[in-house]
Scaffold this motif. Structure first.
Motif, mmCIF file in Angstrom:
data_model
loop_
_atom_site.group_PDB
_atom_site.id
_atom_site.type_symbol
_atom_site.label_atom_id
_atom_site.label_comp_id
_atom_site.label_asym_id
_atom_site.label_seq_id
_atom_site.Cartn_x
_atom_site.Cartn_y
_atom_site.Cartn_z
ATOM 1 N N TYR A 112 -33.093 -13.319 -6.422
ATOM 2 C CA TYR A 112 -34.509 -13.413 -6.778
ATOM 3 C C TYR A 112 -35.398 -12.838 -5.667
ATOM 4 C CZ TYR A 112 -33.409 -16.055 -10.932
ATOM 5 O OH TYR A 112 -32.933 -16.425 -12.170
ATOM 6 N N ALA A 113 -34.999 -11.700 -5.139
ATOM 7 C CA ALA A 113 -35.792 -11.036 -4.105
ATOM 8 C C ALA A 113 -37.196 -10.739 -4.627
ATOM 9 C CB ALA A 113 -35.110 -9.747 -3.664
ATOM 10 N N PHE A 150 -43.335 -15.341 -0.327
ATOM 11 C CA PHE A 150 -42.043 -15.057 -0.932
ATOM 12 C C PHE A 150 -40.942 -15.578 -0.009
ATOM 13 C CE2 PHE A 150 -44.384 -11.598 -3.218
ATOM 14 C CZ PHE A 150 -44.094 -12.038 -4.513
ATOM 15 N N VAL A 151 -39.846 -16.000 -0.595
ATOM 16 C CA VAL A 151 -38.751 -16.599 0.172
ATOM 17 C C VAL A 151 -37.773 -15.519 0.611
ATOM 18 C CG1 VAL A 151 -36.829 -18.234 0.107
ATOM 19 C CG2 VAL A 151 -38.985 -18.785 -1.055
ATOM 20 N N THR A 152 -37.435 -15.562 1.902
ATOM 21 C CA THR A 152 -36.423 -14.680 2.484
ATOM 22 C C THR A 152 -35.385 -15.546 3.187
ATOM 23 O OG1 THR A 152 -37.750 -14.427 4.487
ATOM 24 C CG2 THR A 152 -38.033 -12.758 2.757
ATOM 25 N N GLU A 153 -34.456 -14.919 3.876
ATOM 26 C CA GLU A 153 -33.402 -15.682 4.546
ATOM 27 C C GLU A 153 -33.950 -16.573 5.650
ATOM 28 O OE1 GLU A 153 -29.812 -13.534 5.628
ATOM 29 O OE2 GLU A 153 -30.432 -11.892 4.322
ATOM 30 N N GLY A 154 -34.975 -16.134 6.361
ATOM 31 C CA GLY A 154 -35.549 -16.932 7.429
ATOM 32 C C GLY A 154 -36.382 -18.079 6.884
ATOM 33 N N VAL A 155 -36.369 -19.206 7.573
ATOM 34 C CA VAL A 155 -37.120 -20.377 7.129
ATOM 35 C C VAL A 155 -38.621 -20.130 7.300
ATOM 36 C CG1 VAL A 155 -37.548 -22.841 7.512
ATOM 37 C CG2 VAL A 155 -35.226 -21.933 7.705
ATOM 38 N N ASP A 156 -39.359 -20.175 6.199
ATOM 39 C CA ASP A 156 -40.815 -19.998 6.198
ATOM 40 C C ASP A 156 -41.230 -18.674 6.836
ATOM 41 O OD1 ASP A 156 -41.086 -22.574 5.070
ATOM 42 O OD2 ASP A 156 -41.031 -23.506 7.048
ATOM 43 N N GLU A 157 -40.456 -17.626 6.592
ATOM 44 C CA GLU A 157 -40.725 -16.331 7.221
ATOM 45 C C GLU A 157 -41.078 -15.226 6.229
ATOM 46 O OE1 GLU A 157 -37.463 -15.135 9.649
ATOM 47 O OE2 GLU A 157 -37.866 -16.609 11.220
ATOM 48 N N GLY A 158 -41.100 -15.509 4.950
ATOM 49 C CA GLY A 158 -41.265 -14.453 3.960
ATOM 50 C C GLY A 158 -42.672 -13.892 3.898
#
Length: 224
Positions: A112-113, A150-158
Motif C-alpha cells: 500500500y505504498a 503516508f506510512v513508510t518503513e520508518g516510524v512516523d517518517e512518511g
C-alpha cells in the motif's frame, strides 16, 4: 488534476484502542463530507472500543489475533501477511492507521505504498514515537499539533500530507495539550481522506503536493 470517482473510496481502518479518529471519519462520511466507504475496521485487540464503534454503524469489524504468530522469527511479517489477505479480500484502496499500536512491516508498506495513512499527535518531523505532548512541553515549544502522513518503513517518517498547529499554553499539561490536539486530528484526518478520494494528492520523494484546483489552505493553524 482531480479524478472524478464513480464509486466511494474503499477504506479499511486499523485500530487498537478507543477509535476516536475512526468515529470522526465515520461522522464525516455520514455527513457527506468524505466520499468514502469504510469496508472494514480491523484490530489486534479483541476488546478494542474501535470494533464496538464499527458495529454500531453497521461496519464490518474484524479481530485478527496476533497470538498464533508469536514466537516465530518472522512474527511481525507473518501477521502483516494475514492482514494483507484481509485487506485484499475487502478490495481496500486506502488503509488508515487510527491509534494502531503495532509497527507495520514492509509487507503492508510495499503493498500500500502511498495508499496507507497515519495520524500522529505532533508536528512531524519533531517528536516521533510516544509521549509527544510531554516532550513538546519539556522542550519549551511554542506550538504543537498533529500530522497526517503516508506510512513508510520508518516510524512516523512518511511524507507529510496535512498538519494542524495549536499553541502550547504556559499552564499546559500533556493531557490538556493532547485534548486540544485531538480536536484538530478529528478535522484533518477526514480531510486527508477526502483529498485522496478526489485524486488530489501527489508524492514526489518526501513531499506531498495537493492539486490546487480547489485551494483550501491545507496547512491549518488553530488558536484553539
Amino acid at each position: 488534476m482531480s479524478i472524478s470517482r464513480t464509486t466511494p473510496l474503499r477504506v479499511a481502518v486499523l485500530a487498537s484502542g478507543r477509535g476516536s479518529n475512526l468515529q470522526a471519519l465515520i461522522d464525516a462520511i455520514e455527513a457527506g463530507q468524505v466520499q468514502a466507504r469504510i469496508v472494514a475496521v480491523i484490530s489486534n485487540k479483541k476488546e478494542a472500543v474501535a470494533l464496538e464503534r464499527a458495529r454500531k454503524h453497521g461496519i464490518k469489524d474484524l479481530f485478527v489475533d496476533p497470538k498464533p504468530f508469536a514466537g516465530r522469527p518472522d512474527s511481525r511479517e507473518a501477521y502483516d501477511r494475514s492482514l494483507l489477505e484481509v485487506l485484499q479480500q475487502h478490495e481496500t484502496e486506502l488503509v488508515l492507521l487510527a491509534g494502531y499500536m503495532k509497527i507495520v512491516t514492509t509487507v503492508l508498506v510495499n503493498a500500500y505504498a502511498n495508499r496507507m495513512m497515519n495520524i500522529h499527535p505532533s508536528l512531524l518531523p519533531a517528536f516521533p514515537g510516544l509521549e509527544v505532548q510531554k516532550k513538546a512541553i519539556d522542550w519549551g515549544c511554542k506550538l504543537a499539533g498533529c500530522t497526517v502522513h503516508f506510512v513508510t518503513e520508518g516510524v512516523d517518517e512518511g511524507p507529510i500530507i496535512i498538519q494542524a498547529a495549536v499553541p502550547i499554553l504556559d499552564a499546559d499539561t500533556p493531557e490538556a495539550l493532547a485534548a486540544r490536539i485531538l480536536v484538530q486530528e478529528h478535522k484533518i484526518y477526514p480531510r486527508a481522506v477526502q483529498l485522496f478520494a478526489e485524486g488530489r494528492l501527489g508524492v514526489d520523494g518526501r513531499r506531498v503536493f495537493i492539486d490546487s484546483a480547489k485551494p483550501d489552505g491545507e496547512v491549518i493553524v488553530s488558536a484553539v
